[in-house]
Structures are given as C-alpha cells and as structure tokens.
Motif scaffolding. Structure first.
Motif, PDB file in Angstrom:
ATOM      1  N   SER A   4      35.156  46.396  37.632  1.00 24.60           N
ATOM      2  CA  SER A   4      34.340  47.618  37.588  1.00 24.60           C
ATOM      3  C   SER A   4      33.667  47.778  36.228  1.00 24.60           C
ATOM      4  O   SER A   4      32.472  48.118  36.149  1.00 24.60           O
ATOM      5  N   ILE A   5      34.413  47.529  35.161  1.00 24.63           N
ATOM      6  CA  ILE A   5      33.824  47.629  33.818  1.00 24.63           C
ATOM      7  C   ILE A   5      32.726  46.598  33.626  1.00 24.63           C
ATOM      8  O   ILE A   5      31.663  46.884  33.049  1.00 24.63           O
ATOM      9  N   THR A   6      32.962  45.392  34.140  1.00 26.47           N
ATOM     10  CA  THR A   6      31.941  44.343  34.016  1.00 26.47           C
ATOM     11  C   THR A   6      30.682  44.701  34.796  1.00 26.47           C
ATOM     12  O   THR A   6      29.568  44.432  34.352  1.00 26.47           O
ATOM     13  N   LEU A   7      30.865  45.324  35.963  1.00 28.88           N
ATOM     14  CA  LEU A   7      29.699  45.750  36.733  1.00 28.88           C
ATOM     15  C   LEU A   7      28.866  46.788  35.986  1.00 28.88           C
ATOM     16  O   LEU A   7      27.630  46.747  35.999  1.00 28.88           O
TER      17      LEU A   7
ATOM     18  N   MET B 254      28.644  47.044  32.793  1.00 29.11           N
ATOM     19  CA  MET B 254      27.950  46.316  31.728  1.00 29.11           C
ATOM     20  C   MET B 254      26.754  45.555  32.283  1.00 29.11           C
ATOM     21  O   MET B 254      25.679  45.515  31.668  1.00 29.11           O
ATOM     22  N   LEU B 255      26.901  44.960  33.458  1.00 23.63           N
ATOM     23  CA  LEU B 255      25.790  44.223  34.060  1.00 23.63           C
ATOM     24  C   LEU B 255      24.648  45.148  34.452  1.00 23.63           C
ATOM     25  O   LEU B 255      23.474  44.768  34.353  1.00 23.63           O
ATOM     26  N   VAL B 256      24.992  46.350  34.909  1.00 27.74           N
ATOM     27  CA  VAL B 256      23.938  47.323  35.221  1.00 27.74           C
ATOM     28  C   VAL B 256      23.160  47.685  33.960  1.00 27.74           C
ATOM     29  O   VAL B 256      21.926  47.799  33.974  1.00 27.74           O
ATOM     30  N   SER B 257      23.874  47.844  32.849  1.00 25.92           N
ATOM     31  CA  SER B 257      23.200  48.141  31.576  1.00 25.92           C
ATOM     32  C   SER B 257      22.302  46.984  31.162  1.00 25.92           C
ATOM     33  O   SER B 257      21.185  47.195  30.675  1.00 25.92           O
TER      34      SER B 257
ATOM     35  N   PHE C 241      25.859  37.455  38.738  1.00 25.87           N
ATOM     36  CA  PHE C 241      27.133  37.960  38.231  1.00 25.87           C
ATOM     37  C   PHE C 241      27.479  39.314  38.871  1.00 25.87           C
ATOM     38  O   PHE C 241      28.658  39.614  39.101  1.00 25.87           O
ATOM     39  N   SER C 242      26.482  40.123  39.144  1.00 26.43           N
ATOM     40  CA  SER C 242      26.729  41.415  39.785  1.00 26.43           C
ATOM     41  C   SER C 242      27.313  41.223  41.182  1.00 26.43           C
ATOM     42  O   SER C 242      28.268  41.907  41.575  1.00 26.43           O
ATOM     43  N   ILE C 243      26.742  40.280  41.926  1.00 25.85           N
ATOM     44  CA  ILE C 243      27.268  40.005  43.269  1.00 25.85           C
ATOM     45  C   ILE C 243      28.693  39.479  43.192  1.00 25.85           C
ATOM     46  O   ILE C 243      29.575  39.885  43.973  1.00 25.85           O
ATOM     47  N   PHE C 244      28.944  38.591  42.244  1.00 23.99           N
ATOM     48  CA  PHE C 244      30.282  37.992  42.113  1.00 23.99           C
ATOM     49  C   PHE C 244      31.334  39.047  41.796  1.00 23.99           C
ATOM     50  O   PHE C 244      32.380  39.129  42.461  1.00 23.99           O
ATOM     51  N   PHE C 245      31.078  39.881  40.803  1.00 20.95           N
ATOM     52  CA  PHE C 245      32.072  40.886  40.422  1.00 20.95           C
ATOM     53  C   PHE C 245      32.171  42.010  41.455  1.00 20.95           C
ATOM     54  O   PHE C 245      33.229  42.642  41.581  1.00 20.95           O
ATOM     55  N   SER C 246      31.113  42.256  42.187  1.00 24.14           N
ATOM     56  CA  SER C 246      31.212  43.216  43.302  1.00 24.14           C
ATOM     57  C   SER C 246      32.162  42.695  44.366  1.00 24.14           C
ATOM     58  O   SER C 246      32.985  43.447  44.904  1.00 24.14           O
ATOM     59  N   LEU C 247      32.071  41.411  44.657  1.00 22.72           N
ATOM     60  CA  LEU C 247      32.993  40.801  45.616  1.00 22.72           C
ATOM     61  C   LEU C 247      34.426  40.831  45.100  1.00 22.72           C
ATOM     62  O   LEU C 247      35.369  41.055  45.874  1.00 22.72           O
TER      63      LEU C 247
END
Length: 230
Positions: free
Chosen positions: A72-75, A77-80, A98-104
């Motif tokens: 969640s924290i990485t997501l 950061m990726l949004v930023s 990376f957003s798709i990967f961490f969402s999964l």
C-alpha cells in the motif's frame, strides 16, 4: 528473520516436549505405563501440535499483513511518481507496471488472509494450548480440581476426561464454523438467484396477461350473440 523465528519456535517446542516428557516419566507421579502413554500421545502431543499451529498461523498472518502494508505504501509512492511524470520522464514509463504488480500483491495478501482467516485460527489455537497447559500443570501439581485426590493415579481419570472435553470442544467449534460458512454461502447464492427468479416470474405473469387479454373481446362477442338469439 523468519528463519530465526522459526528456529526459535522449533527449539521451544523441542524443549517443551523434552521437559514435559521427563516430568511424565518421573517416578514421583506413580502413573502406570498406560497412563504415561496417554499423557505423551494425547495431552503432550496435542500441546506441541497446537503450539506449532499457533506459530504457523501467526507467522503467515504477519507476513501477509506486512506485504499489505508495504504494498500500500509503495502504491502511494507510485501514484506520486505518476503525478510527477513530466519531471521523471525516464522512470515514468515503468510506473504503470509497478503499480499493477503491487496492486496484485496487496489484493492477493488481503484475499489470502481473509480466506484462510489466520487471525481467528491463531486465536483459537492460543486459547486451546493455554487451556491444555493450565489443565496439565494443575494435574501435575495436584491443584485446582485435583487437590481432593490422594495421588496422580486417582486423579488421572478426571484429567483425561477434561482433556477429551477440551479437544472435543475444539472439534465442535471447527465443525460449527464450517457449517456456518456453508450456510452463509448458501444464503448468498439464494439471494443472488432470487432476483433472477423474480424477474422470470414477472416475465411469465406478463406473458400470461398478454396471452389471456385477447380472450376478453371474445367473451363480449359471445354474450352479444346470445342476447341477439334471445
């Protein structure tokens, strides 16, 4: 770190098995070989197995929750980074992947934890193992419900009945949870099917009305003809 924790838990269970096994084999208890065998194979084995289940469930729950938090924290950061895509042109093209990967990762962790319900399993295992340990120490020290007996041999039958009651209650709770889960699934399926049945029933009723409505003029015509004949 997980390997260290797993090694520590295994060492604890081994030490617990050896210490309690030595106490069971002590001549001071005055137990028969049959009674000692029950203590080893039924009570001590149940304690060690439940300790193992508690450790496993707790460790898996922590791993899944840590994956959820980190993902969640990485997501975020990726949004930023995605918002600052113009300034980070070289990195921005990798952000969607990376957003798709961490969402999964986050969705999978939450789904697995919810499906296996590790929190509830850990709570039940902890409650059972503590009750088994407490009952065992009361029996070994001849305290609580066993203080009225002259020796361990006389109190053994009461102790065995108590252990079996605890084990049976755990099995009944597990079976009840399974039945409740099946009832919830059946109720959810029924709720999903009920709108379809209502829609089909409405279509049948409307079709019936459409089919029967032309017969009304026929009835009127037949009545007029009968009136003319008269």
């Amino acid at each position: 770190m997980s390997q260290v924790g797993s090694h520590h838990s295994a060492s604890f269970r081994t030490g617990l098995n050896e210490d309690l096994g030595a106490i069971i084999e002590s001549k001071e208890l005055g137990l028969s070989n049959l009674q000692k065998g029950y203590l080893r194979l039924r009570w001590l084995e149940q304690v060690v197995r439940t300790e193992r289940e508690l450790t496993r469930s707790t460790r898996r729950q922590r791993i899944l929750r840590m994956a959820t938090v980190v993902g969640s924290i990485t997501l975020l950061m990726l949004v930023s980074l995605n918002l600052a895509g113009e300034k980070l042109a070289g990195v921005a093209r990798y952000v969607p992947f990376f957003s798709i990967f961490f969402s999964l990762v986050v969705c999978s962790s939450v789904a697995v934890e919810h499906f296996f319900n590790y929190e509830e399993r850990s709570r039940k295992a902890e409650r059972l193992v503590e009750r088994l340990k407490t009952e065992g120490w009361r029996f070994l020290q001849m305290s609580g419900a066993y203080q009225s007996y002259a020796n361990h041999s006389e109190a053994f039958a009461t102790f065995a009945n108590q252990v079996e009651s605890l084990t049976q209650s755990q099995v009944e709770v597990y079976s009840l949870d399974m039945v409740r889960g099946r009832k919830v699934e059946a109720q959810a399926s029924a709720e999903e099917e009920s709108p379809k049945k209502s829609e089909q029933l409405s279509q049948r009723e409307s079709g019936h009305l459409i089919e029967t409505s032309p017969s009304v003029p026929n009835v009127v015509t037949r009545h007029l003809n009968q009136h003319r004949i008269q």
